[in-house]
Motif scaffolding. Structure first.
Motif, mmCIF file in Angstrom:
data_model
loop_
_atom_site.group_PDB
_atom_site.id
_atom_site.type_symbol
_atom_site.label_atom_id
_atom_site.label_comp_id
_atom_site.label_asym_id
_atom_site.label_seq_id
_atom_site.Cartn_x
_atom_site.Cartn_y
_atom_site.Cartn_z
ATOM 1 N N ALA A 1 0.837 -1.202 0.000
ATOM 2 C CA ALA A 1 0.000 0.000 0.000
ATOM 3 C C ALA A 1 0.872 1.251 0.000
ATOM 4 O O ALA A 1 1.941 1.290 0.601
ATOM 5 C CB ALA A 1 -0.931 -0.002 1.210
ATOM 6 N N ASN A 2 0.380 2.283 -0.668
ATOM 7 C CA ASN A 2 1.083 3.561 -0.766
ATOM 8 C C ASN A 2 0.188 4.633 -0.146
ATOM 9 O O ASN A 2 -0.902 4.913 -0.656
ATOM 10 C CB ASN A 2 1.375 3.884 -2.234
ATOM 11 N N VAL B 1 -1.732 9.624 -2.724
ATOM 12 C CA VAL B 1 -3.017 10.333 -2.728
ATOM 13 C C VAL B 1 -3.400 10.558 -1.265
ATOM 14 O O VAL B 1 -4.450 10.130 -0.799
ATOM 15 C CB VAL B 1 -4.111 9.551 -3.474
ATOM 16 N N TYR B 2 -2.521 11.212 -0.557
ATOM 17 C CA TYR B 2 -2.695 11.444 0.878
ATOM 18 C C TYR B 2 -3.977 12.251 1.134
ATOM 19 O O TYR B 2 -4.284 13.193 0.398
ATOM 20 C CB TYR B 2 -1.489 12.211 1.413
ATOM 21 N N PRO B 3 -4.763 11.889 2.147
ATOM 22 C CA PRO B 3 -4.531 10.857 3.172
ATOM 23 C C PRO B 3 -5.133 9.507 2.825
ATOM 24 O O PRO B 3 -5.359 8.692 3.715
ATOM 25 C CB PRO B 3 -5.219 11.468 4.387
ATOM 26 N N PHE B 4 -5.411 9.288 1.554
ATOM 27 C CA PHE B 4 -6.051 8.037 1.159
ATOM 28 C C PHE B 4 -5.002 6.976 0.811
ATOM 29 O O PHE B 4 -3.815 7.244 0.769
ATOM 30 C CB PHE B 4 -6.987 8.300 -0.023
ATOM 31 N N ARG B 5 -5.497 5.778 0.544
ATOM 32 C CA ARG B 5 -4.597 4.650 0.306
ATOM 33 C C ARG B 5 -4.708 4.188 -1.143
ATOM 34 O O ARG B 5 -5.793 4.060 -1.706
ATOM 35 C CB ARG B 5 -4.964 3.500 1.238
ATOM 36 N N SER C 1 1.703 13.711 -1.422
ATOM 37 C CA SER C 1 0.946 14.457 -2.431
ATOM 38 C C SER C 1 -0.505 14.017 -2.336
ATOM 39 O O SER C 1 -0.782 12.828 -2.151
ATOM 40 C CB SER C 1 1.478 14.179 -3.835
ATOM 41 N N ASN C 2 -1.422 14.958 -2.459
ATOM 42 C CA ASN C 2 -2.829 14.573 -2.368
ATOM 43 C C ASN C 2 -3.383 14.125 -3.717
ATOM 44 O O ASN C 2 -4.532 13.683 -3.804
ATOM 45 C CB ASN C 2 -3.681 15.730 -1.836
#
Length: 678
Positions: free
Chosen positions: A58-59, A63-67, A488-489
């Motif tokens: 997982a990264n 796409v912070y704060p998502f996975r 990075s979002n």
């Protein structure tokens, strides 16, 4: 080994050695296509991402704060996981894609030679030499030796396989065409290597792990080879366990790995895009039938010639061929099953031959949604091309008594394979040997203040106002964030629900954070007056911060933010493009680039000529969903300038302006400017 060395030689001739420098990344970021940058930056964000079990792939930084998952940035998950373990000792910038390219060419050459030699029946006999020595001598006749070198020449045809050429350093994970050759090799040697079902399950399970850890599209390709293995085991009457258990092992291993990589726990996952991009069956043999780059399945001039020569060899040696095919009828039946299944899968739901769609197969929606995970299904025809190429080369060698004759035939095929791609190969050589172009740092972020901002330690997140990666500034900013360990979002991923991302990511501005640097690219600048930030402009890019940035002068807020659209990004017939704008003729129409607009009141001004012969409107709507025309009020009507206003009560996604001609009079559009007046 000889085929592998041939692959290495061709790779080095095309790409040189500078791509093998693990600290050299500019040649990746300078690629005209954004795909290599996505693959490299996906790895860079992943290497510094925290690990939360059980999803080791997982990264959380992309796409912070998502996975998301390293799988969907096409960053070669197995390599990314390996080097993530070594992250503490790696330099700030580190890439493994150059060595991956070399590895692919070597594996392609080595495995191609092995498979061709197997089909050709070129089997060296190992025996003892002089009794006083412990040496092992390879005992071969001159004819066998010539055929062995013929297998090397056949490997040359496969090293220059068009799919490998096209995907190397364009879509690196898909350059692993050697996975299909490895599956074919295991299949051909299955009687020796997989005599026991337990060992067959182990080997095919490992193939499942390799495919899932490199690229998902190789799962169905290798899976079809496995289907051929199962068909042959059924013809041999080996029992249900020998037929089904290897398939179960392949699927179970792949699914388990995908689970650990986080493939089933990804935010913004959109596995189905609702369409199948199928192959033209004649496209395997005719290069100009592919309607798009993704649907190019041509196996090359040399491979086509090898197929022709194989048929010629069978005709000229009919009795020998009959005995061979009779003795190996189970292989023939299984091979035909594999080819038919592969072509059906690659064609999608539309059967197309010679540029004409013969018929479309009605597929239930649930099945379409599932199969559309592999929407670019034309790629699956690579397996058919590889199988035909190695089988043809092997049969040419098999049916001629004198090995020199077929070796010369395959030499001609190898030369033809290269000649047929001479333009593309020359472009590759030019691009990767012209150091000033490819290996130069061309980042747009040249102001030293960027490094001062990073060194301040105040920021750990980069947030874009909207989800839009179609800008050079986007990739340079993400590269900057990755280099300094920021999140990075916004990022582009395969199988991503772009609509959901477009709707969600602007919410980053709802709760402003002091440890976040905000970026407003192009049309996003229109929203600057809506958010209480300190605004600065570096290298032409508007950035915002909750707290003032020491030593920087703030950019005054314009009373009415305005931005001009880039007409070269419009959806329009290229014939209508002019030096100073777009000239629409009879039945002409244009749609501007797509923007995201925040709520507010807007004014749009079009300049040009002939607007009294046009129909102008604005529309918006999510991709593959219903679009809506806006209620607009024309406040200025003139043949040379049209102005209209409208109110956006909510976010407008994929907003565009359309211009249509009404008669045979030309309409010229020189500019489209948008202002946010409230």
């Amino acid at each position: 080994l000889t085929g592998a060395l041939l692959g290495a030689l061709i790779f080095l001739l095309l790409y040189g050695v500078r791509v093998l420098d693990p600290t050299s990344v500019d040649w990746i970021l300078n690629n005209p296509s954004p795909d290599p940058a996505q693959h490299y930056l996906g790895w860079e964000l992943f290497r510094r991402s925290p690990v939360h079990l059980p999803y080791i792939g997982a990264n959380y930084n992309a796409v912070y704060p998502f996975r998301t998952s390293v799988l969907f940035t096409d960053s070669l998950p197995l390599a990314a996981l390996l080097f993530k373990l070594l992250g503490g000792i790696l330099p700030t910038r580190f890439q493994y894609f150059g060595w991956w390219g070399l590895f692919c060419y070597m594996m392609q050459g080595g495995l191609a030679q092995a498979v061709i030699a197997r089909i050709a029946g070129v089997q060296p006999t190992f025996g003892r030499g002089d009794k006083s020595k412990a040496a092992i001598a390879i005992i071969m006749s001159p004819g066998q030796t010539a055929k062995l070198w013929g297998s090397v020449l056949g490997a040359g045809v496969l090293v220059l396989f068009p799919a490998l050429t096209m995907r190397t350093f364009a879509h690196e994970a898909l350059a692993g065409t050697w996975l299909v050759l490895l599956a074919l090799y295991l299949w051909l040697r299955s009687d020796e290597l997989m005599s026991a079902t337990r060992r067959a399950c182990l080997l095919w399970g490992l193939m499942g792990l390799l495919c899932a850890g490199i690229h998902l599209y190789y799962l169905p390709m290798v899976g079809l080879v496995l289907a051929g293995y199962a068909v042959r085991r059924a013809l041999q009457k080996r029992g249900p366990a020998a037929v089904l258990l290897p398939i179960a092992a392949f699927c179970a291993a792949a699914l388990a790995e995908l689970f650990l990589l986080g493939a089933f726990a990804v935010n913004f996952a959109g596995y189905s895009n609702g369409y199948l991009s199928g192959a033209d069956y004649l496209g395997l043999f005719v290069p100009w039938l592919a309607p798009s780059w993704e649907q190019n399945v041509y196996m090359g001039l040399g491979a086509v010639l090898a197929v022709v020569l194989a048929i010629f060899s069978v005709v000229c040696n009919a009795r020998k061929a009959e005995r061979f095919f009779t003795a190996h009828h189970d292989w023939v039946v299984a091979g035909v099953v594999v080819l038919v299944l592969d072509l059906l899968a690659a064609g999608g739901n539309a059967i197309t031959v010679g540029g004409k769609t013969l018929f479309t197969v009605p597929i239930p929606q649930f099945l379409m949604d599932f199969w559309a995970m592999f929407s670019s299904c034309a790629r699956l025809a690579w397996m058919a091309g590889l199988l035909l190429a190695v089988a043809a080369c092997g049969l040419v060698l098999r049916f001629w008594q004198k090995g020199v004759v077929p070796a010369l035939m395959l030499a001609v095929c190898a030369v033809a394979q290269g000649w047929g791609q001479r333009g593309e190969l020359f472009n590759r050589w030019t691009d990767y040997h012209y150091y000033g172009f490819r290996y130069e740092n061309k980042t747009l972020l040249t102001d030293p203040v960027w490094e001062q901002i990073a060194a301040s330690g105040r920021y750990s997140h980069l947030a874009f106002a909207t989800f839009d990666f179609e800008h050079d500034e986007f990739w340079d900013l993400v590269d900057f964030a990755a280099d300094h360990g920021w999140t990075s979002n916004s990022f582009y991923m395969a199988h991503m629900d772009g609509n959901l991302a477009a709707v969600t990511l602007p919410g980053e501005l709802n709760e402003l954070s002091a440890d976040t640097l905000y970026a407003f690219i192009d049309e996003d600048e229109l929203a600057r007056n809506s958010y209480d930030l300190h605004y600065y402009r570096l290298d032409g890019i508007l950035i915002g911060s909750v707290e003032p940035i020491d030593g920087l002068e703030e950019e005054p807020a314009p009373e009415v933010p305005a931005h001009t659209m880039d007409l070269t990004k419009s959806d329009v017939d290229p014939l209508f493009l002019a030096a100073d704008g777009i000239v629409l003729g009879m039945n002409g129409e244009m749609m501007t680039e797509e923007w995201t607009l925040f709520p507010g009141r807007y004014r749009v001004t079009l300049t040009g000529s002939g607007f009294d012969h046009s129909y102008i409107y604005a529309r918006y709507g999510l991709i593959n969903e219903e679009t809506y025309k806006l209620d607009i009020d024309f406040t200025g009507i003139d043949p040379n300038e049209m102005t209209f206003e409208f109110t956006a009560t909510e976010m407008l996604h994929y907003w565009r302006v359309a211009v249509h001609t009404l008669d045979d009079a030309n309409v010229t559009v020189n500019s489209v400017t948008v202002e946010k007046i409230v």
